[in-house]
Write a protein that holds these residues in place. Sequence first.
Motif, short mmCIF file in Angstrom:
data_model
loop_
_atom_site.label_atom_id
_atom_site.label_comp_id
_atom_site.label_asym_id
_atom_site.label_seq_id
_atom_site.Cartn_x
_atom_site.Cartn_y
_atom_site.Cartn_z
N ALA A 1 -5.60 7.35 9.70
CA ALA A 1 -6.58 6.63 10.53
C ALA A 1 -7.04 5.35 9.83
CB ALA A 1 -7.77 7.53 10.85
N TRP A 2 -7.24 5.43 8.52
CA TRP A 2 -7.64 4.24 7.75
C TRP A 2 -6.55 3.17 7.85
CZ3 TRP A 2 -5.53 1.59 3.64
CH2 TRP A 2 -6.35 0.63 3.05
N LEU A 3 -5.29 3.57 7.69
CA LEU A 3 -4.19 2.62 7.81
C LEU A 3 -4.18 1.97 9.19
CD1 LEU A 3 -1.18 4.50 6.14
CD2 LEU A 3 -2.25 2.38 5.32
N GLU A 4 -4.38 2.77 10.21
CA GLU A 4 -4.31 2.27 11.58
C GLU A 4 -5.41 1.27 11.91
OE1 GLU A 4 -2.10 5.93 13.89
OE2 GLU A 4 -4.25 6.13 13.49
N ARG A 5 -6.58 1.45 11.35
CA ARG A 5 -7.69 0.55 11.69
C ARG A 5 -7.91 -0.57 10.68
NH1 ARG A 5 -10.58 5.26 10.00
NH2 ARG A 5 -11.70 4.80 8.09
N ASN A 6 -7.21 -0.52 9.55
CA ASN A 6 -7.44 -1.50 8.48
C ASN A 6 -7.00 -2.89 8.91
OD1 ASN A 6 -6.63 -3.13 6.05
ND2 ASN A 6 -7.68 -1.44 5.06
N ASP B 1 -8.29 -5.60 6.89
CA ASP B 1 -8.75 -6.39 5.76
C ASP B 1 -7.82 -7.57 5.49
OD1 ASP B 1 -10.71 -4.48 5.48
OD2 ASP B 1 -9.80 -3.52 3.73
N GLU C 1 -7.14 11.46 7.81
CA GLU C 1 -8.14 10.44 7.45
C GLU C 1 -7.49 9.17 6.90
OE1 GLU C 1 -11.70 10.80 4.46
OE2 GLU C 1 -11.80 12.44 5.94
N LYS C 2 -6.50 9.34 6.04
CA LYS C 2 -5.82 8.18 5.46
C LYS C 2 -4.96 7.45 6.50
CE LYS C 2 -5.94 10.06 0.82
NZ LYS C 2 -5.22 10.85 -0.16
N TRP D 1 0.37 4.32 0.71
CA TRP D 1 0.26 5.19 1.88
C TRP D 1 1.08 4.64 3.04
CZ3 TRP D 1 -5.80 5.40 1.84
CH2 TRP D 1 -6.22 6.19 0.77
N ASN E 1 0.85 -1.18 0.00
CA ASN E 1 0.00 0.00 0.00
C ASN E 1 0.89 1.24 0.00
OD1 ASN E 1 -1.42 2.29 1.40
ND2 ASN E 1 -3.13 0.88 1.09
#
Length: 109
Positions: free
Chosen positions: A66-71, A73, A63-64, A32, A30
């Motif tokens: 935070a997305w990395l931290e909680r991802n 998948d 925002e991005k 990011w 990824n």
Amino acid sequence: ISCDKPATWGGQWHCSHFRSVGAAAHLRFNLWNMNKSCSQCNAHLSGNIMVYRPRLVEKIGAEKVAWLERNQDLVRHEIPYLKRLKSVFTKKAKRLEKRYEGFGACAAM
């Protein structure tokens, strides 16, 4: 991203992952999550995360990050995706090589 070493620093540069490959293997490729870091910060300071995170927020936005931290998948990288990824990085590397070829000529003058 995790310190103030200049581009002219003579040491080794690493691809540092904000979320480690061990903790989040699905984010290994990824963009990011991947950033340039000196070998000292990456290998000896575990990424120097106290500096890394705020600078990553500056670079890509809260925002991005935070997305990395909680991802969490589960991702299975298919061959066509990996080939496309290789192509993208090959183009980026060639562009960087061309950009820095001029620096060697300037230094020789």
